[in-house]
Motif scaffolding. Structure first.
Motif, mmCIF file in Angstrom:
data_model
loop_
_atom_site.group_PDB
_atom_site.id
_atom_site.type_symbol
_atom_site.label_atom_id
_atom_site.label_comp_id
_atom_site.label_asym_id
_atom_site.label_seq_id
_atom_site.Cartn_x
_atom_site.Cartn_y
_atom_site.Cartn_z
ATOM 1 N N ASP A 69 0.830 -1.206 0.000
ATOM 2 C CA ASP A 69 0.000 0.000 0.000
ATOM 3 C C ASP A 69 0.867 1.260 0.000
ATOM 4 O OD1 ASP A 69 -2.287 -1.490 -0.028
ATOM 5 O OD2 ASP A 69 -2.676 -1.311 2.131
ATOM 6 N N LYS A 70 1.925 1.246 0.798
ATOM 7 C CA LYS A 70 2.792 2.424 0.875
ATOM 8 C C LYS A 70 3.566 2.630 -0.423
ATOM 9 C CE LYS A 70 4.409 1.112 4.926
ATOM 10 N NZ LYS A 70 5.201 1.057 6.183
ATOM 11 N N LEU A 71 3.988 1.523 -1.051
ATOM 12 C CA LEU A 71 4.685 1.637 -2.321
ATOM 13 C C LEU A 71 3.749 2.207 -3.391
ATOM 14 C CD1 LEU A 71 7.108 1.170 -4.164
ATOM 15 C CD2 LEU A 71 6.321 -1.197 -4.483
ATOM 16 N N SER A 72 2.526 1.704 -3.427
ATOM 17 C CA SER A 72 1.540 2.198 -4.395
ATOM 18 C C SER A 72 1.250 3.676 -4.157
ATOM 19 C CB SER A 72 0.241 1.386 -4.289
ATOM 20 O OG SER A 72 0.468 0.022 -4.572
ATOM 21 N N CYS A 126 8.839 18.501 -19.497
ATOM 22 C CA CYS A 126 8.266 17.342 -18.814
ATOM 23 C C CYS A 126 9.117 16.094 -19.005
ATOM 24 C CB CYS A 126 6.844 17.076 -19.319
ATOM 25 S SG CYS A 126 5.645 18.352 -18.840
ATOM 26 N N PHE A 127 9.723 15.957 -20.196
ATOM 27 C CA PHE A 127 10.578 14.793 -20.450
ATOM 28 C C PHE A 127 11.744 14.737 -19.465
ATOM 29 C CE2 PHE A 127 9.300 15.181 -25.187
ATOM 30 C CZ PHE A 127 8.098 14.516 -24.909
ATOM 31 N N GLU A 128 12.181 15.912 -18.995
ATOM 32 C CA GLU A 128 13.259 15.962 -17.993
ATOM 33 C C GLU A 128 12.716 15.989 -16.570
ATOM 34 O OE1 GLU A 128 15.295 18.032 -14.883
ATOM 35 O OE2 GLU A 128 13.892 19.104 -16.170
ATOM 36 N N ALA A 129 11.691 16.803 -16.343
ATOM 37 C CA ALA A 129 11.207 17.029 -14.977
ATOM 38 C C ALA A 129 10.553 15.791 -14.379
ATOM 39 C CB ALA A 129 10.215 18.198 -14.962
ATOM 40 N N TRP A 130 9.811 15.063 -15.175
ATOM 41 C CA TRP A 130 9.115 13.902 -14.621
ATOM 42 C C TRP A 130 10.068 12.813 -14.128
ATOM 43 C CZ3 TRP A 130 4.712 13.690 -18.839
ATOM 44 C CH2 TRP A 130 3.822 14.738 -18.588
ATOM 45 N N PRO A 131 11.088 12.415 -14.905
ATOM 46 C CA PRO A 131 12.044 11.425 -14.350
ATOM 47 C C PRO A 131 12.743 11.951 -13.096
ATOM 48 C CG PRO A 131 12.290 11.588 -16.722
ATOM 49 C CD PRO A 131 11.390 12.712 -16.324
ATOM 50 N N HIS A 132 13.079 13.251 -13.084
ATOM 51 C CA HIS A 132 13.752 13.851 -11.930
ATOM 52 C C HIS A 132 12.847 13.809 -10.700
ATOM 53 C CE1 HIS A 132 14.874 17.118 -9.186
ATOM 54 N NE2 HIS A 132 16.107 16.981 -9.632
ATOM 55 N N ASP A 133 11.636 14.334 -10.830
ATOM 56 C CA ASP A 133 10.749 14.449 -9.668
ATOM 57 C C ASP A 133 10.275 13.091 -9.167
ATOM 58 O OD1 ASP A 133 11.080 17.132 -9.884
ATOM 59 O OD2 ASP A 133 9.088 17.569 -10.698
ATOM 60 N N VAL A 134 9.929 12.209 -10.090
ATOM 61 C CA VAL A 134 9.427 10.891 -9.681
ATOM 62 C C VAL A 134 10.510 10.101 -8.955
ATOM 63 C CG1 VAL A 134 8.599 8.653 -10.513
ATOM 64 C CG2 VAL A 134 7.627 10.765 -11.447
ATOM 65 N N SER A 135 11.728 10.075 -9.509
ATOM 66 C CA SER A 135 12.812 9.327 -8.849
ATOM 67 C C SER A 135 13.161 9.943 -7.508
ATOM 68 C CB SER A 135 14.046 9.282 -9.757
ATOM 69 O OG SER A 135 14.494 10.593 -10.100
ATOM 70 N N GLU A 136 13.182 11.276 -7.433
ATOM 71 C CA GLU A 136 13.490 11.953 -6.173
ATOM 72 C C GLU A 136 12.476 11.594 -5.093
ATOM 73 O OE1 GLU A 136 14.176 16.573 -4.917
ATOM 74 O OE2 GLU A 136 12.258 16.043 -5.835
ATOM 75 N N LEU A 137 11.200 11.701 -5.420
ATOM 76 C CA LEU A 137 10.155 11.469 -4.427
ATOM 77 C C LEU A 137 10.021 9.991 -4.063
ATOM 78 C CD1 LEU A 137 7.489 13.996 -5.740
ATOM 79 C CD2 LEU A 137 8.881 14.192 -3.671
ATOM 80 N N LEU A 138 10.273 9.102 -5.016
ATOM 81 C CA LEU A 138 10.216 7.673 -4.703
ATOM 82 C C LEU A 138 11.308 7.280 -3.710
ATOM 83 C CD1 LEU A 138 9.377 5.911 -8.095
ATOM 84 C CD2 LEU A 138 7.942 6.080 -6.052
ATOM 85 N N VAL A 139 12.522 7.778 -3.944
ATOM 86 C CA VAL A 139 13.621 7.482 -3.013
ATOM 87 C C VAL A 139 13.336 8.097 -1.648
ATOM 88 C CG1 VAL A 139 16.072 7.888 -2.516
ATOM 89 C CG2 VAL A 139 15.346 7.245 -4.827
ATOM 90 N N TYR A 140 12.887 9.359 -1.646
ATOM 91 C CA TYR A 140 12.550 10.036 -0.395
ATOM 92 C C TYR A 140 11.468 9.270 0.371
ATOM 93 C CZ TYR A 140 9.907 13.283 2.553
ATOM 94 O OH TYR A 140 9.203 13.852 3.592
#
Length: 260
Positions: A86-89, A149-163
């Motif tokens: 649930d937390k991963l989702s 978006c092609f740059e920002a989305w990989p940056h933001d998603v990876s940052e927030l997932l690790v965080y």
């Protein structure tokens, strides 16, 4: 400047110092700093508020605990796997949602800030943004939105997932029944916070840097995206990256990684 001119950080610094250490040098080094700092307050606030709010909403729908808001979480064997799923989702959904919302605000700022730092816009870039709205309408602020978006989305998603993952892991491990409790309880929370920030920031930069270099090149070299659409913009994005690599090798996709 590294990305726009296709130069390493050392080459850019050498070029700037060759003009002498004076007020002009400081202006070049801090071009757009004040406007970027003010905009960062808004962008950063929206970035994390949209992430945390959407994450709590998803966890509420699944009936799971929000460990970002509690001192510890239940680690019972029966509910452990379900809670982790649930937390991963929730982290994935919240990271994607926050990336989309943030891009809507950040894209105009990045476009004009990059142009000012590259020396293509003189004066305050906030005034340039207002001037663009008056002459072209709000749509003028979103030139190159898809490349952003092609740059920002990989940056933001990876940052927030690790965080999100590292924060959940730390809070879960504080429960005595957790398998990593014995060593994690010895780690100062300040040290873990530093490690979380470093890991999230490092992952975001390394994953998004090639996209960032291509996006910045397109934004500062007047790439025509008129009528391209999503697929057309994506193909142009890939072709631009291919040309950069053909001219200067794979290193062209990592210009500016050191100062960033």
């Amino acid at each position: 400047r590294c990305q726009v001119l296709g130069m390493t950080a050392a080459e850019v610094v050498k070029d700037l110092l060759a003009q002498g250490v004076n007020i002009k040098l400081l202006k070049n080094l801090y071009a757009g700093a004040l406007g970027a700092a003010l905009c960062s307050l808004v962008v950063g606030g929206v970035h994390f508020a949209s992430y945390e709010t959407s994450r709590r909403w998803v966890l509420k729908q699944t009936g799971s605990h929000d460990t970002h808001s509690t001192a510890a979480s239940s680690c019972s064997q029966n509910g452990d796997n379900t809670a982790s799923h649930d937390k991963l989702s929730a982290n994935i959904f919240a990271a994607v949602f926050a990336a989309v919302i943030t891009a809507m605000i950040e894209s105009p700022v990045e476009l004009f800030r990059h142009n000012q730092q590259a020396g293509l816009v003189k004066g305050n870039f906030m005034r340039e943004m207002l001037s663009t709205v008056r002459t072209e309408g709000p749509g003028g602020l979103y030139w190159g939105f898809l490349p952003h978006c092609f740059e920002a989305w990989p940056h933001d998603v990876s940052e927030l997932l690790v965080y999100g993952h590292m924060t959940d892991f730390h809070l879960d491990s504080q429960h005595p029944d957790h398998e990593h409790h014995s060593w994690m309880r010895k780690v100062p929370v300040e040290a873990w916070d530093l490690a979380t920030g470093a890991a999230a920031g490092g992952a975001a930069v390394l994953i998004s840097m090639p996209f960032d270099c291509i996006k910045t090149y397109m934004q500062t070299h007047g790439t025509d995206l008129t009528g391209k659409g999503i697929l057309g913009s994506a193909r142009l994005f890939l072709r631009t990256g291919s040309r950069m690599v053909a001219r200067k090798g794979m290193g062209a996709l990592y210009y500016g990684v050191v100062p960033r």
